[in-house]
Design an enzyme around this catalytic site. Structure first.
Site, mmCIF file in Angstrom:
data_model
loop_
_atom_site.group_PDB
_atom_site.id
_atom_site.type_symbol
_atom_site.label_atom_id
_atom_site.label_comp_id
_atom_site.label_asym_id
_atom_site.label_seq_id
_atom_site.Cartn_x
_atom_site.Cartn_y
_atom_site.Cartn_z
ATOM 1 N N TYR A 270 0.842 -1.202 0.000
ATOM 2 C CA TYR A 270 0.000 0.000 0.000
ATOM 3 C C TYR A 270 0.877 1.252 0.000
ATOM 4 O O TYR A 270 0.658 2.178 -0.788
ATOM 5 C CB TYR A 270 -0.923 -0.031 1.228
ATOM 6 C CG TYR A 270 -1.752 1.204 1.387
ATOM 7 C CD1 TYR A 270 -2.815 1.475 0.528
ATOM 8 C CD2 TYR A 270 -1.493 2.117 2.406
ATOM 9 C CE1 TYR A 270 -3.587 2.620 0.672
ATOM 10 C CE2 TYR A 270 -2.261 3.258 2.566
ATOM 11 C CZ TYR A 270 -3.297 3.500 1.694
ATOM 12 O OH TYR A 270 -4.055 4.640 1.841
ATOM 13 N N GLU B 266 -12.123 5.539 4.398
ATOM 14 C CA GLU B 266 -11.562 6.372 5.472
ATOM 15 C C GLU B 266 -12.604 6.561 6.570
ATOM 16 O O GLU B 266 -12.273 6.563 7.756
ATOM 17 C CB GLU B 266 -11.083 7.724 4.941
ATOM 18 C CG GLU B 266 -9.874 7.664 4.031
ATOM 19 C CD GLU B 266 -8.559 7.350 4.722
ATOM 20 O OE1 GLU B 266 -8.518 7.248 5.962
ATOM 21 O OE2 GLU B 266 -7.558 7.195 4.011
ATOM 22 N N TRP C 171 -5.746 1.313 9.927
ATOM 23 C CA TRP C 171 -5.911 1.280 8.477
ATOM 24 C C TRP C 171 -5.660 -0.122 7.926
ATOM 25 O O TRP C 171 -6.276 -0.523 6.946
ATOM 26 C CB TRP C 171 -5.011 2.318 7.814
ATOM 27 C CG TRP C 171 -5.219 2.379 6.334
ATOM 28 C CD1 TRP C 171 -4.317 2.055 5.367
ATOM 29 C CD2 TRP C 171 -6.420 2.754 5.640
ATOM 30 N NE1 TRP C 171 -4.876 2.213 4.120
ATOM 31 C CE2 TRP C 171 -6.168 2.635 4.258
ATOM 32 C CE3 TRP C 171 -7.681 3.169 6.045
ATOM 33 C CZ2 TRP C 171 -7.120 2.926 3.287
ATOM 34 C CZ3 TRP C 171 -8.641 3.462 5.080
ATOM 35 C CH2 TRP C 171 -8.358 3.337 3.717
#
Length: 189
Positions: free
Chosen positions: A26, A48, A56
């Site tokens: 990522y 988000e 995350w």
């Protein structure tokens, strides 16, 4: 805490990557890369929002399932979801089962659907700060909120969007490349 970490490939990266291969991918392929398009930014906004209060990496690991059950985050399709879809999503262990966040995603899709083609992209990017040329040298240099993320949050909330707080919008700005917070010395910097 150190701000950089060297991966198994010998490259220095922002230390938040740790030793997780998905975080590394990522970081290397997505985070801080300019992202455009209403669908892509709607997905980013939605994920988000789901991340709020969580890590995350949890969202990244669940992202394939999120994409599957949220019709690829195509706003026109998500906007058609009804109470039966909310219940279907609430029973899906492959995603974050938070009714408020699910309903916000559907409501946000309905708002995006009323916007013109490219309008969400243009709106979000209009809040991107000009590149300062100053790169953070440590995590202490990276803010959680900025004047721009606060202004973006206020504008989105004014339009009826939910789960778009200033901290969430700054995380979106980082991940969508509106700001570049790769630490000095990171190979992506």
């Amino acid at each position: 805490m150190t701000s950089l970490i060297t991966g198994p490939d010998g490259r220095a990266r922002c230390a938040w990557v740790g030793d997780d291969p998905e975080y590394r991918r990522y970081h290397d392929d997505e985070w801080g890369t300019p992202l455009h398009g209403d669908r892509a930014l709607f997905e980013k906004m939605s994920l988000e929002g789901f991340q709020a209060g969580l890590s995350w990496i949890t969202i990244l690991r669940k992202r394939p399932r999120f994409r599957e059950v949220f019709a690829g985050f195509v706003p026109e399709l998500v906007a058609r979801f009804d109470e039966a879809d909310v219940e279907r999503l609430m029973s899906d262990a492959g995603i974050i089962r938070n009714r408020a966040k699910i309903e916000a995603t559907i409501g946000n899709a309905r708002i995006v659907r009323t916007m013109g083609e490219g309008e969400l992209d243009a709106l979000m990017w209009s809040f991107a700060p000009p590149a300062s040329g100053i790169r953070p040298t440590s995590f202490a240099d990276v803010p959680a909120v900025t004047a721009e993320s606060t202004a973006l949050s206020k504008e989105l909330r004014r339009r009826g969007f939910r789960f778009v707080g200033a901290t969430t919008m700054y995380a979106l700005m980082q991940s969508a490349g509106m700001v570049d917070d790769h630490i000095e010395g990171c190979w992506r910097a």
